[in-house]
Motif scaffolding. Structure first.
Motif, mmCIF file in Angstrom:
data_model
loop_
_atom_site.group_PDB
_atom_site.id
_atom_site.type_symbol
_atom_site.label_atom_id
_atom_site.label_comp_id
_atom_site.label_asym_id
_atom_site.label_seq_id
_atom_site.Cartn_x
_atom_site.Cartn_y
_atom_site.Cartn_z
ATOM 1 N N ARG A 1 38.634 50.110 46.431
ATOM 2 C CA ARG A 1 38.102 49.062 47.817
ATOM 3 C C ARG A 1 36.732 49.376 46.855
ATOM 4 N N HIS A 2 36.556 50.209 46.754
ATOM 5 C CA HIS A 2 35.541 51.319 46.437
ATOM 6 C C HIS A 2 34.310 50.742 44.918
ATOM 7 N N LEU A 3 35.765 51.417 44.669
ATOM 8 C CA LEU A 3 35.311 51.750 43.250
ATOM 9 C C LEU A 3 36.220 50.427 42.368
ATOM 10 N N ASN A 4 37.045 49.308 42.669
ATOM 11 C CA ASN A 4 37.630 48.283 42.051
ATOM 12 C C ASN A 4 37.386 47.128 43.069
ATOM 13 N N PRO A 5 36.082 47.308 43.700
ATOM 14 C CA PRO A 5 36.394 45.720 44.774
ATOM 15 C C PRO A 5 37.060 44.303 44.144
ATOM 16 N N GLN A 6 36.598 43.809 43.535
ATOM 17 C CA GLN A 6 36.409 42.480 43.452
ATOM 18 C C GLN A 6 38.036 42.520 43.468
ATOM 19 N N TYR B 1 28.969 31.638 42.030
ATOM 20 C CA TYR B 1 30.615 32.141 40.856
ATOM 21 C C TYR B 1 29.346 32.144 39.593
ATOM 22 N N ASN B 2 28.164 33.166 39.369
ATOM 23 C CA ASN B 2 27.880 33.275 38.224
ATOM 24 C C ASN B 2 29.297 33.838 36.786
ATOM 25 N N SER B 3 30.386 32.941 36.395
ATOM 26 C CA SER B 3 31.865 32.970 35.703
ATOM 27 C C SER B 3 31.001 33.337 33.930
ATOM 28 N N SER B 4 29.520 32.838 33.439
ATOM 29 C CA SER B 4 29.024 33.300 31.784
ATOM 30 C C SER B 4 29.168 34.883 31.499
ATOM 31 N N ASN B 5 28.991 35.662 32.936
ATOM 32 C CA ASN B 5 28.770 36.579 32.347
ATOM 33 C C ASN B 5 30.046 37.515 32.870
ATOM 34 N N GLY B 6 30.924 36.689 33.225
ATOM 35 C CA GLY B 6 32.548 37.665 33.473
ATOM 36 C C GLY B 6 32.408 39.054 35.432
ATOM 37 N N SER B 7 31.258 38.482 35.669
ATOM 38 C CA SER B 7 30.973 39.620 36.264
ATOM 39 C C SER B 7 31.533 39.551 37.105
ATOM 40 N N SER B 8 31.911 37.899 37.679
ATOM 41 C CA SER B 8 32.012 38.064 38.827
ATOM 42 C C SER B 8 33.746 37.552 39.139
ATOM 43 N N SER B 9 34.628 37.735 37.783
ATOM 44 C CA SER B 9 35.681 37.627 37.524
ATOM 45 C C SER B 9 36.808 38.625 37.900
ATOM 46 N N SER B 10 37.434 38.362 38.696
ATOM 47 C CA SER B 10 38.760 39.918 38.300
ATOM 48 C C SER B 10 39.417 39.650 37.073
ATOM 49 N N SER B 11 39.996 40.530 37.280
ATOM 50 C CA SER B 11 41.333 41.136 36.301
ATOM 51 C C SER B 11 42.092 39.284 35.673
ATOM 52 N N SER B 12 42.226 39.249 37.142
ATOM 53 C CA SER B 12 43.723 38.056 37.030
ATOM 54 C C SER B 12 43.073 36.809 37.003
ATOM 55 N N GLY B 13 41.633 37.118 36.532
ATOM 56 C CA GLY B 13 41.069 35.909 36.385
ATOM 57 C C GLY B 13 40.726 34.469 37.644
ATOM 58 N N LEU B 14 41.116 35.452 38.823
ATOM 59 C CA LEU B 14 40.036 34.581 39.770
ATOM 60 C C LEU B 14 38.478 35.112 39.911
ATOM 61 N N LEU B 15 38.081 34.041 39.509
ATOM 62 C CA LEU B 15 36.881 33.975 40.404
ATOM 63 C C LEU B 15 36.821 34.342 41.406
ATOM 64 N N ILE B 16 35.838 35.034 41.963
ATOM 65 C CA ILE B 16 35.043 36.094 43.072
ATOM 66 C C ILE B 16 33.433 35.424 43.435
ATOM 67 N N HIS C 1 40.195 44.220 44.383
ATOM 68 C CA HIS C 1 40.853 44.581 44.991
ATOM 69 C C HIS C 1 40.637 43.381 46.483
ATOM 70 N N PHE C 2 40.186 42.875 46.332
ATOM 71 C CA PHE C 2 39.841 41.121 46.961
ATOM 72 C C PHE C 2 40.565 40.582 46.493
ATOM 73 N N ALA C 3 40.678 40.593 45.155
ATOM 74 C CA ALA C 3 40.921 39.406 44.687
ATOM 75 C C ALA C 3 42.128 37.848 45.246
ATOM 76 N N SER C 4 42.925 38.561 46.503
ATOM 77 C CA SER C 4 43.828 37.658 47.125
ATOM 78 C C SER C 4 43.272 37.625 47.938
ATOM 79 N N ASN C 5 41.920 37.917 48.666
ATOM 80 C CA ASN C 5 41.315 37.781 50.099
ATOM 81 C C ASN C 5 40.499 37.556 49.829
ATOM 82 N N PRO C 6 39.720 36.357 49.748
ATOM 83 C CA PRO C 6 38.184 35.593 49.329
ATOM 84 C C PRO C 6 37.722 36.617 51.202
ATOM 85 N N LEU C 7 38.308 35.897 52.260
ATOM 86 C CA LEU C 7 37.268 36.231 53.627
ATOM 87 C C LEU C 7 37.134 37.792 53.600
#
Length: 251
Positions: free
Chosen positions: A186-191, A230-245, A193-199
């Protein structure tokens, strides 16, 4: 053998260690493992206050227990992490051990040290006295219980866990790894970790921004605003699964 000067030494050591961590050659996501820190200083100090003078001399056993307040009756502020000690652990692991097992290990350690210092001669020499807390814990069983209770009241670490340390080194290591696995992820790769749990992600970010507590309750009565991006232009808000976080920021 302890007292005010010893407690002052241990307290200062907490700040020396923080300085070494801050100024050390550590990468951003390095995992730092520390054997004791301020939580230990606090726990041992409130569980057995040092002798200030002859009018405040504490006895041992039942007499000492009667004169030291119950840990549960002490105010929360006594267990607060110092505000000027900026670094705080993500996880505090408290190793709990039965008195009989602890005493066996103390005796074995003393025997090993005595044998080494006498060159393995018969008798092994005198028991080691390098740690006066071994003797104190042996004389006052309740002291160990007070220390454990105080450690769990320290407010500073993100999470505190108890490990059964009565078994082998391998078993203790397994317990520790099982505990830290998910928090480290969760600490090292939080996006991810929470890909399926937005809340859960929102709650985690809110805690990091000190906007809410562990339960998700707002920490401050004053109004505060959040910017969701949802700044997805630089990919910083996307998880490895491709979901926008969604990214939370204070504004």
């Amino acid at each position: 053998r302890g007292g005010i000067l010893a407690r002052a030494f241990y307290m200062i050591s907490n700040y020396v260690l923080e300085y070494e961590i801050v100024t050390g050659y550590y990468e951003q996501y390095d995992v730092i493992i520390i054997d004791r820190w301020y939580a230990s200083t606090c726990g041992y100090t409130v569980a057995r206050p040092p002798k200030n003078d002859s009018s405040n001399t504490l006895g041992s056993g039942e007499e000492e227990e009667q004169r030291i307040p119950n840990i549960g009756d002490m105010p929360d502020k006594m267990f607060d992490w110092p505000t000027d000690l900026r670094l705080r652990p993500n996880i505090l692991l408290v190793l709990q051990i039965d008195q009989s097992t602890r005493q066996k290990r103390v005796d074995n350690r003393a025997s090993s040290i005595a044998t080494a210092t006498t060159g393995g001669g018969e008798g092994g020499g005198a028991p080691s006295r390098f740690n006066p807390w071994d003797e104190r814990l042996a004389k006052d069983i309740a002291l160990g219980e007070r220390i454990l209770e105080a450690l769990h009241r320290v407010r500073g670490p993100d999470e505190t866990y108890t490990i059964n340390a009565n078994n082998s080194i391998e078993d203790v290591a397994r317990q520790a790894l099982d505990i830290v696995k998910l928090p480290m992820e969760r600490h090292l790769n939080p996006q991810d970790h929470f890909a399926s749990n937005p809340l859960g992600w929102w709650k985690y970010m809110g805690q990091n921004l000190q906007l809410c507590d562990e339960s998700g309750k707002r920490m401050h009565h004053a109004l505060w605003n959040l910017q969701v991006s949802y700044n997805s232009s630089n990919g910083s808000s996307s998880s490895s699964s491709g979901l926008l976080i969604p990214i939370l920021k204070t504004v």
